[in-house]
Each structure stands twice: as structure tokens, then as C-alpha cells.
Design an enzyme around this catalytic site. Structure first.
Site, mmCIF file in Angstrom:
data_model
loop_
_atom_site.group_PDB
_atom_site.id
_atom_site.type_symbol
_atom_site.label_atom_id
_atom_site.label_comp_id
_atom_site.label_asym_id
_atom_site.label_seq_id
_atom_site.Cartn_x
_atom_site.Cartn_y
_atom_site.Cartn_z
ATOM 1 N N ASN A 35 -1.873 3.226 -1.332
ATOM 2 C CA ASN A 35 -2.418 3.655 -2.633
ATOM 3 C C ASN A 35 -2.036 2.694 -3.760
ATOM 4 O O ASN A 35 -1.492 3.079 -4.788
ATOM 5 C CB ASN A 35 -1.973 5.090 -2.961
ATOM 6 C CG ASN A 35 -0.475 5.239 -3.074
ATOM 7 O OD1 ASN A 35 0.276 4.451 -2.501
ATOM 8 N ND2 ASN A 35 -0.031 6.242 -3.810
ATOM 9 N N HIS A 95 8.556 5.236 -10.242
ATOM 10 C CA HIS A 95 7.798 5.405 -11.485
ATOM 11 C C HIS A 95 8.669 4.946 -12.643
ATOM 12 O O HIS A 95 9.887 5.124 -12.617
ATOM 13 C CB HIS A 95 7.407 6.874 -11.709
ATOM 14 C CG HIS A 95 6.384 7.376 -10.750
ATOM 15 N ND1 HIS A 95 5.097 6.905 -10.711
ATOM 16 C CD2 HIS A 95 6.468 8.314 -9.777
ATOM 17 C CE1 HIS A 95 4.420 7.527 -9.760
ATOM 18 N NE2 HIS A 95 5.228 8.387 -9.167
ATOM 19 N N HIS A 144 -1.149 13.030 4.749
ATOM 20 C CA HIS A 144 -0.426 13.765 3.704
ATOM 21 C C HIS A 144 -1.114 15.129 3.672
ATOM 22 O O HIS A 144 -2.234 15.241 3.178
ATOM 23 C CB HIS A 144 -0.575 13.001 2.389
ATOM 24 C CG HIS A 144 -0.244 13.781 1.154
ATOM 25 N ND1 HIS A 144 0.734 13.405 0.271
ATOM 26 C CD2 HIS A 144 -0.776 14.915 0.632
ATOM 27 C CE1 HIS A 144 0.791 14.268 -0.729
ATOM 28 N NE2 HIS A 144 -0.112 15.187 -0.542
ATOM 29 N N ASP A 164 9.590 8.417 1.451
ATOM 30 C CA ASP A 164 8.515 8.582 0.460
ATOM 31 C C ASP A 164 8.954 7.970 -0.882
ATOM 32 O O ASP A 164 8.702 8.527 -1.950
ATOM 33 C CB ASP A 164 8.110 10.043 0.293
ATOM 34 C CG ASP A 164 6.794 10.203 -0.481
ATOM 35 O OD1 ASP A 164 6.133 9.179 -0.763
ATOM 36 O OD2 ASP A 164 6.443 11.350 -0.816
ATOM 37 N N HIS A 185 6.316 3.404 -1.063
ATOM 38 C CA HIS A 185 5.282 2.925 -1.991
ATOM 39 C C HIS A 185 5.832 1.687 -2.695
ATOM 40 O O HIS A 185 6.773 1.790 -3.473
ATOM 41 C CB HIS A 185 4.932 4.020 -3.008
ATOM 42 C CG HIS A 185 4.345 5.240 -2.359
ATOM 43 N ND1 HIS A 185 3.000 5.412 -2.155
ATOM 44 C CD2 HIS A 185 4.932 6.338 -1.832
ATOM 45 C CE1 HIS A 185 2.770 6.556 -1.542
ATOM 46 N NE2 HIS A 185 3.935 7.145 -1.329
ATOM 47 N N HIS A 230 7.708 5.308 5.238
ATOM 48 C CA HIS A 230 6.896 5.849 4.143
ATOM 49 C C HIS A 230 7.438 5.370 2.794
ATOM 50 O O HIS A 230 8.320 5.986 2.202
ATOM 51 C CB HIS A 230 6.885 7.377 4.203
ATOM 52 C CG HIS A 230 5.829 8.005 3.356
ATOM 53 N ND1 HIS A 230 5.078 9.076 3.787
ATOM 54 C CD2 HIS A 230 5.369 7.719 2.123
ATOM 55 C CE1 HIS A 230 4.210 9.413 2.843
ATOM 56 N NE2 HIS A 230 4.388 8.611 1.813
#
Lengths: 313, 431
Positions: free
Chosen positions: B95, B310, B180, B306, B63, B61
């Protein structure tokens, strides 16, 4: 004696003796507002920025009066006039304010924790004038001042706080202050407007107004906002008023010499009826008067803190 | 490719039940042999004394933010972070911008990974077109381009009807639907766990029950359809109970938990620190201990980070306005070795949760040191002491609540297909 922290971010940070210090200081400063010339030079040459990102009239006016009576230079920096609406971040706004080197920033913001954010990024002394649903420390202090004026002491008093606790910063600051000073606090409102596990802040909870009022010394009513009805927290203002509106009949359950408080602005006919809002037990306008003295006390004490820092540097 | 001989390490390979002082011989990018006292005249010998040699860790998981948000992370930086964090393979969530709901985006990610990736990348495709929850995306097409699972990730499949169809349709390929689990209506803009801390802070609560209702729905739909549902970043004790009960009924349900839900609680938010803001939010102590129990008793199938990078500009704002998510690739193993030192779980179990656990869920031919397997290897120093610091991150972002933490245990070497992609064995512990 002085306040321990250079900021007033919340009641959370205050020890009981610091709360007493603010109230005692306010008591001695209250006299200034009764003079013909309502001004002392205490904060002469100091700059206070009133940084209000959320609309407010009474808190801003009260702070402004307090600042002016202490001879501070004041600057009002409101959201609608600032570059804040042009998409500037709070961090950049804070840095720009900081560049003007104010001694104090009095901050009202719709986000919980915003004054804490400012305190991390500015060296000015920050005073929280209400942050989201978190705290409104000067309101709780002026409420305590008003109660003390009428009741002599806070310890042992029974206080009911009634209404929308979930969204209320006034409620949170008052719960912290009153329980810390030895008062017994009961919250009352529909279960939809009582935050989860609030009992862990040291107060009782009931959903029945009659039970909340039984024998209490202080009744603190909170403003209910119409938009909460649209968000499904209760079916109608009419039903809210029937279940949680304070009127003379219900108020009879309180102690004989109980007082009624409201942080304003009131919704007459909803959470409070005019017969009690304007009655002998109401101290609602005294709260407004006392707000100035309490905010003068906070500024005065924090200014002492600034002096202390300068001496140390 | 040079032969390598890893000598004198403790080999922990849960897939084969092996845990012993053994040597590992690597030839042609594969595991040639695992055994005691191995020698090979033409192999370079690497001394593994005091170290633990494991199958390559897989983070299912992650991103990677590419395409679309390259200022946060790219395939290149994200896979370098993975290698530094001890991972040999990562699955990346769809995403991105545009979302990975079609063959062309999956192919782009796979191509970036082939060209610039340090570790293996397994793209996860969207369940529905545009991640909109209305029509199924072209799963078959995406699988041909390399997709290994399907998820609408942060936008959970709200319609029970679409979820039913996804769980039916995905059975053609025998790959899981990752959900999710969040009922967004019930979450209603919540930004942290709902409980005494959110009440105190005046922040809007995200109640655990909004996860539980979706977990229960998904388990019931998996049971009804026979499909495989995988619960992403499970955060509550109640959800763990539901998965445990589902497994007892032989429902095809699996789940993962993140390291941060295992070591932190919502008290970490008390200073309005946005690096403690993620979705699902940090829960309370009873949830945390229930998750550790579920790790230990076999309910949990995988630990996944996860990893959600950012930029600091995005995180340095008022708490409620900050985006959800923290980076995790370069802190996960140290945090989990902490759980091993606390004896919350055994080392074998931890390795299982990072290797054969995720490999089984994604049907990857990975996660073992069996003879002939790809030589994807993670080497741990369970006793190395270090301070977690942003300066040492390979990731583009540093939004982590663990900066400044002193930890014991770290990944020290990563091999992908027999090639050393990260080697920190020589770095002094006081870096």
C-alpha cells in the site's frame, strides 16, 4: 471543599461528593438569576472562550448566560468563523487559543475525546460542553439538579432513559451520574440503538417501552435524529414513534408523581407527544432554567481550582 | 569476507530441533558448521556467553512507506529499524503510493533495498490492480521482480469471486494470498474494538465479528480452491478457532498475530491515546488470552509486527481522525520475550514463530542454522533490562504505545549473510 481536577471533562472523573458539591453550589447560585440585577463579580477579569466546533444554541446560550452572570469576559469561537474550517488542526487551534491565555475553554466538539486532547495541550481549565457520543457532563448535572429539586434526592429513584442511547452523550453522562448517586437506571430503545455491553456501566436494558416505564420516578426521553433512519437503525420515524414515543397513555405506567425530562431539542410527535411534553409532569423548561445555575456552579468551583493552583505555584 | 565464530551461546534452531550450548562457524556468508567446541584459527571469535543464537528473524508484515510517504519511513530507515530490532528479513506491504501492483514498483522497491537496505526485503505485491479488488494484478511478472506473496492489505478483497480467482491463480506460483480480514461494510467506520470500552468512550466500534466473517469466507474459499490463504494480524479468539478447525481439515490456511494484540487490550485506548489505534484494533482480554493459547498450541504460524509508521503530526489529532497503525520493528522481540518470561510460550516456540514459521509461509530458503544456509542470525539477550524509548529508534516514526515500558529481554546482534548489521552487545543495560 473543591473539585479535585482542574477540568470538567466528564462525569467519569467526579466522585459522589463532588457531584453533590456542584448541585449544592448551583442551589445557592440560582438565586442570582432571580434578582433584578442578575450579576455578581465572582469571575471579574477572567476570560472564558466558548469554543464550539459543533453547532449548538441552547448549551452555548446557557454557558454564555452563566459566564456573564459571573462577570467573566467571554469570547465565542465557533467552527464556522474560525480557521478550523480552513484545515487548521485541533492542536494548532488549541495552541492559538492558549496564546490568548483564557482561564477557561468551554468546548463542544463532534469527536469523542476532543476536550481530553485539549486538556493535554492547554493549561486553561477545560469544560466539556459535549464531545461526540461520549459525555455531556453539565447536561447530566443540570438533569440531576432538576430531579433533586423535584424529588429531594437521587438515591433510590428509578429512572428510565429512552431513545437513541448509542449516539447519545447525554445518556452516557446521565448513566454515570445517576448510578453513582444510587439511582436505578433502565435504558430502553431498539437494539440497534443500544451500545454493546452497556450493562457493564451498571444499568438495565429493555427493548420494550412498557417494561421500561413500569413504576419509574423519572422518564428521560432522548432526541431521535432522522439521519439514523437513513443509516438503517430503524425503518421509519412513524414506526419509531409507535414503539418508543412517549404519550399520556404509556406514561400512566410510570409512578403517580413521575416527571418527564428531555434535553432538547424535541421532535414533537416522534419521541415525545405534545400531551406529555406540555403536561404537568413535564420539567423540560425547568431543565433549561437550571442549566444556567449549574454551569455557574461549575465555573465557580473550577475557578476556585485555578486559585488553588496559583497559590501552589 | 571474514570468518566468524560465535562461541558459547545457546543455539536455538527450531527448524532442526536444536537447543543446546553450541558454537556457530560462519564462512563465506554461510553457516559452515554448528557444533560443540568448534575452533577455527582464522576466524574472529565473538563471545556469546549468556546469549541466545537463533536463525535470523523474519517480519512478514511491514509497511516501509516507500515510494510515496517517505516522511513516515523509507526502505533505508525501515530496514535499519529492522536490523536494530533483530530482524534479518522483512516483507513489505504494497500500500505504497503508487501501490505495488506491477513489476516496475516491485523492481523499484527491490532496487532501493539492494542499494540502501540493511536487511533482506521481500516485496508483497497487490492481489488486484490498483488494490481496487476488481482485476487480478500481474502476479507472475511481480514474482520475477522479487515479490514473495500477494495482498491487498488494508483494502481487503471484498469480492468473494475475485478472492476465489486469486486463490486459484496464485497456485501457478505456489505463493500465498495474504488477507487483511475485515468486512468494511460491517466495520462501518469503527475506530476501536466494539465492546464495553468503546461504549464508555463513545467511540465507534469495530466488531471482531467483522474479521471472523472474512476469515471464515477465506478458509472456505481456500478449501474449495486448494489455494493458500494467509490471515494477516489475526485479532480475535473466534478467528483463531476458525483457523484451528480449518487446519484440522487440512485447508491451506496459515495466520500471523502481532505482538501488540498479544500484550495489550482495548483498555489501552481509555485515554483516547492515538498510539493505541491500529487496524485491526486492540481486542478484549478474552481475545488476548485466546490468541496466546493459539500461539502455544500451534494454530498460529508467525508473529508479525504490522510495523505501520506515521508522523507525529498525523497522530496528534482527535482519536477518530488519526490514522491506524503503530511501529513495531524495534519493540517486537522485547515484548515477545516478555511472554516467554511469563511462561505464556517457550523460547523455542517464540523463535519458531519468528523464523521457520514465516519462512515456510513465504517459501523462503531461510529461518534455519543448518549447515550451508545463509548466515542470517539474530542474537538475543533474554535478560537484558531496558526502557523502550523513541530516542533509540532507527525508524523515522515513533508512534508506539510501548514508549516508557520497562522490558526484560532484547535483540543484541543481527547478522545478514554473515555480516554484522547491528551490534548492541556492548551497550550498557541502563541506556
Amino acid at each position: 471543599m473543591q473539585l479535585k481536577a482542574p477540568h470538567l471533562l466528564g462525569i467519569e472523573q467526579l466522585e459522589p461528593d463532588e457531584i453533590t458539591l456542584v448541585l449544592d453550589t448551583a442551589e445557592s447560585l440560582a438565586e442570582i438569576s432571580r434578582r433584578e440585577i442578575k450579576k455578581v463579580p465572582t469571575l471579574r477579569g477572567r476570560t472564558v472562550v466558548n469554543f464550539f466546533v459543533e453547532p449548538s444554541t441552547r448549551t452555548l446560550s446557557s454557558f454564555e448566560l452563566a459566564e456573564k452572570r459571573l462577570s467573566a469576559d467571554t469570547l465565542n469561537f465557533s467552527a464556522s468563523k474560525s480557521s478550523f474550517v480552513k484545515g487548521e488542526t485541533l492542536l494548532d487551534t488549541a495552541k492559538n487559543l492558549e496564546a490568548m491565555a483564557p482561564d477557561f475553554i468551554v468546548m463542544r466538539h463532534n469527536q469523542a475525546g476532543a476536550p481530553h486532547f485539549l486538556a493535554r495541550h492547554c493549561s486553561s481549565s477545560i469544560i466539556n460542553a459535549g464531545d461526540g457520543a461520549h459525555e455531556h457532563p453539565t447536561q447530566a448535572l443540570l438533569d440531576a439538579y432538576t430531579i433533586r429539586q423535584r424529588k429531594g434526592a437521587l438515591k433510590g429513584l428509578r429512572v428510565a432513559i429512552i431513545g437513541d442511547i448509542l449516539h447519545s452523550r447525554v445518556a452516557r453522562s446521565n448513566i454515570l451520574l445517576l448510578t453513582r448517586m444510587g439511582a436505578e437506571v433502565t435504558l430502553c430503545g431498539p437494539p440497534t440503538l443500544i451500545p454493546r455491553e452497556v450493562e457493564r456501566m451498571g444499568c438495565g436494558v429493555t427493548h420494550r417501552m412498557e417494561e421500561a416505564l413500569e413504576g419509574v420516578n423519572v422518564v428521560m426521553m432522548l432526541r431521535i435524529q432522522l439521519e439514523r433512519m437513513h443509516a438503517g437503525f430503524f425503518p421509519s420515524l412513524r414506526e419509531y414513534a409507535r414503539l418508543y414515543g412517549l404519550d399520556a397513555r404509556r406514561f400512566q405506567r410510570a409512578a403517580n408523581d413521575a416527571i418527564i425530562m428531555h434535553p432538547g431539542p424535541m421532535n414533537r410527535g416522534v419521541e415525545i407527544m405534545s400531551d406529555v411534553a406540555d403536561g404537568n409532569a413535564s420539567v423540560i423548561l425547568e431543565q433549561v432554567t437550571n442549566g444556567v445555575a449549574v454551569r455557574m456552579a461549575v465555573l465557580y468551583l473550577l475557578a476556585g481550582g485555578v486559585e488553588r493552583e496559583e497559590a501552589a505555584a | 569476507m571474514k570468518k566468524l565464530l560465535l562461541k558459547n551461546g545457546r543455539v536455538v534452531d527450531p527448524a532442526s530441533g536444536r537447543d543446546a550450548k553450541l558454537d556457530v562457524l560462519i564462512a563465506g556468508g554461510k553457516i559452515a558448521e554448528v557444533g560443540a567446541g568448534l575452533s577455527s584459527p582464522d576466524a574472529e571469535v565473538l563471545d556469546m556467553k549468556g546469549l541466545v543464537v537463533c536463525p535470523g528473524f523474519i517480519d512478514m508484515h511491514v509497511h516501509l512507506r516507500e515510494p510515496g510517504q517517505e516522511w513516515k519511513e523509507t526502505v533505508a530507515t525501515g530496514t535499519r529499524a529492522a536490523a536494530a530490532g533483530g530482524f534479518t528479513g522483512i516483507a513489505c506491504m504494497p500500500n505504497t503510493i503508487p501501490v505495488n501492483d506491477s513489476r516496475s514498483v516491485t523492481e523499484f522497491i527491490a532496487a532501493q533495498a539492494a542499494e540502501q537496505g540493511t536487511v533482506a526485503v521481500y516485496p508483497i505485491g497487490c492481489v488486484t490492480k490498483g488494490q481496487m479488488g476488481e482485476e487480478l494484478a500481474e502476479m507472475g511478472d511481480m514474482i520475477e521482480a522479487g515479490a514473495r506473496a500477494f495482498s491487498d492489505d488494508g483494502k481487503p478483497v471484498l469480492s468473494s469471486l475475485i478472492m476465489r480467482k486469486a486463490l486459484e491463480y496464485s497456485q501457478i506460483f505456489d505463493l500465498p494470498i495474504i488477507d487483511h480480514c475485515e468486512d468494511p461494510v460491517l466495520v462501518d467506520g469503527g475506530v476501536m474494538n466494539e465492546g464495553d470500552v468503546s461504549t464508555r468512550l463513545g467511540l465507534r466500534g469495530w466488531p471482531g465479528v467483522a474479521e471472523d466473517v472474512m476469515v471464515e469466507r477465506d478458509i472456505m474459499l481456500a478449501e474449495y480452491t486448494g489455494g493458500h490463504v494467509h490471515i494477516a494480524h489475526m485479532s480475535t479468539g473466534r478467528s483463531a478457532d476458525l483457523v484451528r478447525e480449518g487446519k484440522r481439515r487440512n485447508v491451506r490456511v496459515t495466520c500471523e498475530v502481532t505482538p501488540h494484540h498479544l500484550v495489550l487490550t482495548d483498555e489501552a485506548v481509555a485515554t483516547y491515546d492515538t498510539s493505541a489505534k491500529m487496524n485491526p484494533p486492540l481486542r478484549d482480554e478474552s481475545d488476548r488470552t485466546a490468541l496466546i493459547e493459539a500461539l502455544a498450541d500451534g494454530t498460529v504460524d508467525a508473529i508479525a509486527t504490522d510495523h505501520a509508521p506515521h508522523h507525529s503530526d498525523e497522530k496528534c489529532v482527535e482519536f477518530a481522525l488519526a490514522p491506524f497503525g503503530i511501529v513495531g520493528l524495534e519493540t517486537a522481540i522485547s515484548l515477545c520475550l516478555g511472554l516467554v518470561h511469563e511462561q505464556a510460550i517457550t523460547l523455542e516456540r517464540m523463535v519458531e514463530l519468528f523464523t521457520v514459521g514465516p519462512a515456510r509461509i513465504l517459501h523462503l530458503d531461510k529461518g534455519t542454522l543448518a549447515q550451508g544456509a545463509d548466515a542470517d542470525i539474530t542474537v538475543l539477550d533474554p535478560d537484558r533490562e531496558l526502557t523502550l524509548e523513541a530516542a533509540s529508534f532507527e525508524s523515522k516514526s515513533a508512534n508506539s504505545p510501548f514508549l516508557g515500558w520497562k522490558v526484560r529481554g532484547a535483540p543484541v546482534m543481527t547478522l545478514v549473510g554473515g555480516r554484522i548489521v547491528h551490534d548492541a552487545r556492548a551497550i550498557s543495560p541502563s541506556r
